[in-house]
Enzyme design. Structure first.
Site, PDB file in Angstrom:
ATOM      1  N   CYS A 217      13.173   6.226  13.001  1.00  0.00           N
ATOM      2  CA  CYS A 217      14.156   5.263  13.516  1.00  0.00           C
ATOM      3  C   CYS A 217      13.927   3.823  13.074  1.00  0.00           C
ATOM      4  O   CYS A 217      14.869   3.037  13.015  1.00  0.00           O
ATOM      5  CB  CYS A 217      14.208   5.324  15.041  1.00  0.00           C
ATOM      6  SG  CYS A 217      14.995   6.834  15.624  1.00  0.00           S
ATOM      7  N   GLN A 218      12.682   3.447  12.826  1.00  0.00           N
ATOM      8  CA  GLN A 218      12.463   2.075  12.386  1.00  0.00           C
ATOM      9  C   GLN A 218      13.010   1.925  10.964  1.00  0.00           C
ATOM     10  O   GLN A 218      12.826   2.856  10.167  1.00  0.00           O
ATOM     11  CB  GLN A 218      10.969   1.724  12.391  1.00  0.00           C
ATOM     12  CG  GLN A 218      10.722   0.224  12.398  1.00  0.00           C
ATOM     13  CD  GLN A 218       9.234  -0.154  12.398  1.00  0.00           C
ATOM     14  OE1 GLN A 218       8.387   0.672  12.101  1.00  0.00           O
ATOM     15  NE2 GLN A 218       8.923  -1.378  12.722  1.00  0.00           N
ATOM     16  N   TYR A 364       7.163   7.478   5.158  1.00  0.00           N
ATOM     17  CA  TYR A 364       6.108   6.461   5.325  1.00  0.00           C
ATOM     18  C   TYR A 364       4.737   7.131   5.352  1.00  0.00           C
ATOM     19  O   TYR A 364       4.628   8.346   5.450  1.00  0.00           O
ATOM     20  CB  TYR A 364       6.333   5.675   6.620  1.00  0.00           C
ATOM     21  CG  TYR A 364       7.530   4.768   6.511  1.00  0.00           C
ATOM     22  CD1 TYR A 364       7.421   3.522   5.903  1.00  0.00           C
ATOM     23  CD2 TYR A 364       8.778   5.180   6.954  1.00  0.00           C
ATOM     24  CE1 TYR A 364       8.528   2.705   5.751  1.00  0.00           C
ATOM     25  CE2 TYR A 364       9.902   4.364   6.798  1.00  0.00           C
ATOM     26  CZ  TYR A 364       9.759   3.126   6.198  1.00  0.00           C
ATOM     27  OH  TYR A 364      10.846   2.310   6.027  1.00  0.00           O
ATOM     28  N   GLY A 365       3.703   6.279   5.295  1.00  0.00           N
ATOM     29  CA  GLY A 365       2.337   6.781   5.468  1.00  0.00           C
ATOM     30  C   GLY A 365       2.143   7.189   6.915  1.00  0.00           C
ATOM     31  O   GLY A 365       1.617   8.250   7.236  1.00  0.00           O
ATOM     32  N   GLU A 368       4.255   4.459  14.028  1.00  0.00           N
ATOM     33  CA  GLU A 368       3.510   4.292  15.279  1.00  0.00           C
ATOM     34  C   GLU A 368       4.250   4.782  16.520  1.00  0.00           C
ATOM     35  O   GLU A 368       4.179   4.141  17.572  1.00  0.00           O
ATOM     36  CB  GLU A 368       3.151   2.816  15.437  1.00  0.00           C
ATOM     37  CG  GLU A 368       4.352   1.857  15.634  1.00  0.00           C
ATOM     38  CD  GLU A 368       4.916   1.273  14.360  1.00  0.00           C
ATOM     39  OE1 GLU A 368       4.809   1.918  13.304  1.00  0.00           O
ATOM     40  OE2 GLU A 368       5.475   0.157  14.418  1.00  0.00           O
ATOM     41  N   ASN A 369       4.973   5.880  16.446  1.00  0.00           N
ATOM     42  CA  ASN A 369       5.705   6.338  17.625  1.00  0.00           C
ATOM     43  C   ASN A 369       4.736   6.500  18.798  1.00  0.00           C
ATOM     44  O   ASN A 369       3.665   7.075  18.637  1.00  0.00           O
ATOM     45  CB  ASN A 369       6.455   7.625  17.295  1.00  0.00           C
ATOM     46  CG  ASN A 369       7.469   7.401  16.186  1.00  0.00           C
ATOM     47  OD1 ASN A 369       8.165   6.389  16.183  1.00  0.00           O
ATOM     48  ND2 ASN A 369       7.511   8.290  15.215  1.00  0.00           N
ATOM     49  N   HIS A 392      -4.427   2.118  11.631  1.00  0.00           N
ATOM     50  CA  HIS A 392      -3.266   1.219  11.615  1.00  0.00           C
ATOM     51  C   HIS A 392      -2.256   1.607  12.702  1.00  0.00           C
ATOM     52  O   HIS A 392      -1.847   0.767  13.507  1.00  0.00           O
ATOM     53  CB  HIS A 392      -2.608   1.240  10.227  1.00  0.00           C
ATOM     54  CG  HIS A 392      -1.414   0.358  10.112  1.00  0.00           C
ATOM     55  ND1 HIS A 392      -1.490  -0.937   9.668  1.00  0.00           N
ATOM     56  CD2 HIS A 392      -0.122   0.572  10.427  1.00  0.00           C
ATOM     57  CE1 HIS A 392      -0.280  -1.485   9.705  1.00  0.00           C
ATOM     58  NE2 HIS A 392       0.571  -0.578  10.166  1.00  0.00           N
ATOM     59  N   GLU A 393      -1.890   2.886  12.715  1.00  0.00           N
ATOM     60  CA  GLU A 393      -0.862   3.307  13.696  1.00  0.00           C
ATOM     61  C   GLU A 393      -1.402   3.193  15.119  1.00  0.00           C
ATOM     62  O   GLU A 393      -0.670   2.861  16.049  1.00  0.00           O
ATOM     63  CB  GLU A 393      -0.369   4.726  13.393  1.00  0.00           C
ATOM     64  CG  GLU A 393       0.147   4.946  11.965  1.00  0.00           C
ATOM     65  CD  GLU A 393       1.089   3.867  11.449  1.00  0.00           C
ATOM     66  OE1 GLU A 393       1.753   3.198  12.271  1.00  0.00           O
ATOM     67  OE2 GLU A 393       1.142   3.665  10.215  1.00  0.00           O
ATOM     68  N   GLU A 415       3.493  -6.237  12.094  1.00  0.00           N
ATOM     69  CA  GLU A 415       2.657  -5.681  11.027  1.00  0.00           C
ATOM     70  C   GLU A 415       1.456  -6.555  10.662  1.00  0.00           C
ATOM     71  O   GLU A 415       0.403  -6.032  10.309  1.00  0.00           O
ATOM     72  CB  GLU A 415       3.507  -5.366   9.785  1.00  0.00           C
ATOM     73  CG  GLU A 415       4.594  -4.317  10.038  1.00  0.00           C
ATOM     74  CD  GLU A 415       4.054  -2.954  10.504  1.00  0.00           C
ATOM     75  OE1 GLU A 415       2.850  -2.685  10.370  1.00  0.00           O
ATOM     76  OE2 GLU A 415       4.870  -2.162  11.028  1.00  0.00           O
ATOM     77  N   TYR A 480       2.726  -7.802   6.305  1.00  0.00           N
ATOM     78  CA  TYR A 480       1.414  -7.205   6.553  1.00  0.00           C
ATOM     79  C   TYR A 480       0.293  -8.148   6.114  1.00  0.00           C
ATOM     80  O   TYR A 480      -0.593  -8.498   6.882  1.00  0.00           O
ATOM     81  CB  TYR A 480       1.251  -5.898   5.753  1.00  0.00           C
ATOM     82  CG  TYR A 480       2.126  -4.751   6.183  1.00  0.00           C
ATOM     83  CD1 TYR A 480       3.486  -4.734   5.863  1.00  0.00           C
ATOM     84  CD2 TYR A 480       1.608  -3.676   6.882  1.00  0.00           C
ATOM     85  CE1 TYR A 480       4.293  -3.668   6.243  1.00  0.00           C
ATOM     86  CE2 TYR A 480       2.413  -2.602   7.266  1.00  0.00           C
ATOM     87  CZ  TYR A 480       3.745  -2.605   6.935  1.00  0.00           C
ATOM     88  OH  TYR A 480       4.541  -1.561   7.307  1.00  0.00           O
TER      89      TYR A 480
END
Ligand code: BES
Ligand code: ZN
EC number: 3.3.2.10
Length: 700
Positions: A217-218, A364-365, A368-369, A392-393, A415, A480
């Site tokens: 969704c992002q 994506y890699g 972050e849900n 990261h997430e 980010e 980032y």
């Protein structure tokens, strides 16, 4: 009552105050002294003492001419009998039709019937407001068919209109007209082209037997699943019933409540009761009790299995194949990272931290849900380096999910902070050298973005103006890495202990809020008095390019790799003993430090020695292939084709397609790129399809 007030120099004089000003209140100082606001000077002062036990939720502005009195310490409110003037209509986010004069929905209840045969979801959404509203309310929608909007109590229809034109960035606005209602029900369906959803047919999955569908969704794709105020400024709670074939399982970035047979009457108009309760269907129920920005809405449905890897972590993936076993080995260290995160940033507020490994087409890699991070399978390399993406997430659990950027103009708040937090976790778990390597790789990335945006410097700023701009088109390393550099610069200025304390307080102060750059800067100035005299905050946040007080990392291993890369330019290949202990990140940094184009024969020699084109690590492989293409070396075209057909992660698609089509005299490469895209397109997520299409259309 005490309230926090944020003064915004941009919006003055019409909107000096962004917090709730109930109708009959005015401001007065804590000590009893009252002085009128002196403008514009006061706006540049860190006027507000954020410490002062503030009820700091931010509500829509209610008055156009507040009587504001401010002391250097705090703000008090007292009665003012002036009537309110309704604020004019104004968009609150360049990427949304949400209007400042409309109330925000606080809860959404979804009923979703998954029809895999048509790649659509038959659905209904019950939107709740915090109080009854009369008048219009505008929502965002894209690729949705709206069949009705109803009063949920009487089921009588409510007037609505879907804009006849589709904005290329925002999609369509759905405006519903309410009369004294705090809830309304929208009956709708998604379409196969809904940009958040990738529908995989059975042959496109590992198991080959069942279909699979998942969301991304992002930045602004939630509106292609359900109509909503699709701006991170509007936080919502939700509940969802997913009706899926019995052989499949559903997971969500939410608390799983139940898996059970469908019950009559619960379709809530999403589809006929007979279809909802059809043979071979089950309902999976979820709730998200914490308020989240819509871009964190997420689910996946397929033949999904799981393994326990820690006290609050399970890894989920397609049940067939080896992915689950490999993933549970790769992510064994997750709980240690969560504990480091808690020590550095405060309590982990989301209860569970599960991981979902998606099919290779995941664009994506990682994403972050909340409660369930989504990951590309390319992070599973068998050497624990996937830990960086997980770090990261995970870091987003504090920076991004607790404190959220109010709009994508302030994406760096998500980010940049997360990149900083990620590197702190990596440093604690994997050591300073690895953290320095990551900073170095990031630095190269930032320098390269300056080249990419040399004709469009707006996107080298931290605070950007994305009016009319699709956030997917300007996605870059700038938020980032420049964001990281900005925070690292502040850390250097005030020292790590003070910065750690500042970070914890920042998170505690703004958690579950959506904020903008000015709110961060005001908080910084209030808590680190005089910082604006040491660091040019305006240059960092509003200026283009890389400020001169940014810094490359200092570390022996980093310096060694950069100097070996410089020697390659003079014709010297790294010796085997020099690279013996190199893993993916060392090679990545080495390759990133070579010139954009090198001698084809030299590259072939490097590959003959170290087999970089066939590396199992996609970061290394793609960095090498990109260099090979831009150096005009065609030896590796079959590897390029294989790569573009086996993964859909945009971090790999972007540089490879760009290298193929950018520049002149590349006729053969352009034809090659076009053919591959034609053949691979159906395997990419719609967001990736769009991004590749825009690269090709720019250069072909
Ligand atoms: N939130 C991002 C992914 C994203 C950004 C999706 C913008 C859609 C729009 C995620 O946290 C992220 O940054 N992923 C990185 C991971 C990396 C920095 C370790 C990625 O996918 O490469
Ligand atoms: Zn991120």
């Amino acid at each position: 009552m005490l309230l926090s007030l944020y003064l915004q120099k941009r919006q003055f004089p019409l909107y000096p105050v962004k917090s709730p000003l109930p109708p009959n209140l005015k401001l007065q100082s804590k000590s009893g002294q009252i002085r009128p606001l002196t403008l514009p000077q006061d706006l540049y002062d860190p006027l507000i003492d954020y410490k002062s036990n503030i009820d700091s939720h931010t509500l829509p502005l209610k008055c156009s001419k507040p009587a504001a009195y401010v002391t250097t310490h705090s703000l008090y409110l007292s009665c003012n009998p002036n009537p309110l003037t309704p604020p004019p209509m104004a968009p609150i986010d360049p990427h949304s039709f949400t209007d400042s004069s409309h109330p925000l929905a606080t809860h959404i209840s979804l009923s979703l019937y998954f029809d895999f045969s048509s790649s659509t979801i038959l659905a209904s959404a019950l939107l709740s407001l915090s109080s009854p509203h009369s008048g219009p309310i505008s929502l965002d929608a894209r690729s949705l068919s709206i069949s009705a909007v109803l009063n949920p109590q009487t089921l009588s229809p409510l007037p609505f209109s879907l804009s006849s034109t589709t904005d290329p960035v925002k999609g369509q606005s759905l405006t519903v007209s309410l009369s004294n209602l705090s809830q309304f029900l929208i009956v709708f369906s998604t379409s196969p082209s809904s940009s958040a959803l990738q529908w995989l047919s059975p042959p496109q999955t590992f198991g080959k037997t069942f279909p699979f569908v998942y969301t991304q969704c992002q930045a602004i794709h939630a509106r292609s699943i359900f109509p909503c105020q699709d701006t991170p400024a509007a936080r919502i709670r939700y509940s969802a019933r997913l009706n899926v074939p019995r052989q499949l399982a559903a997971v969500m970035a939410a608390r799983h409540v139940d898996r059970r047979p469908p019950a009559s009457g619960e379709a809530v108009m999403a589809c006929d009761d007979a279809i909802w309760c059809g043979e071979g269907r089950v309902v999976e129920e979820f709730v998200m009790e914490q308020s989240i920005p819509p871009y964190l809405f997420a689910f996946a449905v397929g033949e999904i299995g799981s393994r326990e890897v820690g006290p609050r972590t399970r890894v989920y993936a397609e049940a067939a194949g080896e992915v689950l076993d490999a993933a549970s080995r790769e992510f064994a260290g997750t709980d240690e990272m969560i504990r480091v995160g808690e020590r550095l940033f405060g309590a982990y507020e989301w209860e569970r931290f599960d991981l979902l490994v998606l099919p290779p087409s995941f664009p994506y890699g990682g994403m972050e849900n909340p409660r369930m991070v989504f990951l590309t399978p390319t992070v599973i390399k068998g050497d624990a380096s996937g830990g960086q993406v997980v770090a990261h997430e995970l870091a987003h659990s504090w920076t991004g999910n607790l404190i959220t950027n109010k709009t994508n103009d302030h994406f760096w708040l998500n980010e940049g902070f997360t990149t900083y937090a990620e590197r702190r976790i990596v440093e604690a778990v994997q050591g300073e050298d690895i953290a320095a390597l990551n900073i170095g790789i990031g630095w190269r990335g930032l320098v390269e973005e300056m080249e990419r945006f040399k004709d469009n410097m707006e996107f080298t700023k931290l605070k950007t103006n994305q009016e009319g701009v699709d956030p997917d088109d300007v996605y870059s390393q700038v938020p980032y890495e420049k964001g990281f550099q900005f925070l690292w610069r502040i850390e250097r200025q005030i020292g790590r202990p003070a910065f750690d304390e500042f970070l914890k307080k920042y998170i505690a102060t703004f958690k579950f809020q959506s904020i903008d750059t000015d709110m961060f800067l005001n908080f910084l100035k209030a808590n680190v008095p005089g910082i604006e005299n040491e660091i040019d905050l305006e240059l960092w946040t509003e200026g283009t390019g890389i400020p001169s007080d940014a810094m490359e990392p200092v570390s022996n291993i980093y310096a060694k790799i950069v100097s070996l890369a410089n020697e390659f330019k003079l014709g010297r290949m790294p010796r085997e003993d020099e690279v013996a202990d190199w893993r993916g990140q060392e090679w990545e940094l080495y390759l990133e430090n070579l010139p954009k184009s090198v001698e084809a024969s030299q590259l072939s020699a490097l590959d003959a020695c170290y087999r970089l084109a066939e590396s199992k690590d996609y970061e290394v492989k793609v960095a090498f292939l990109q260099l090979a293409i831009s150096s005009g070396c065609r030896d590796h075209h079959s590897e390029v084709e294989r790569t573009l057909k086996e993964v859909g992660r945009m971090k790999y698609l972007r540089p490879l397609y760009t290298a193929l089509v950018q520049g002149s005299g590349k006729e053969e490469e352009k034809i090659f790129a076009k053919r591959i895209f034609l053949e691979a397109r159906d395997c990419y997520h719609p967001i990736a399809q769009g991004v590749v299409e825009s690269i090709l259309s720019k250069h072909l």
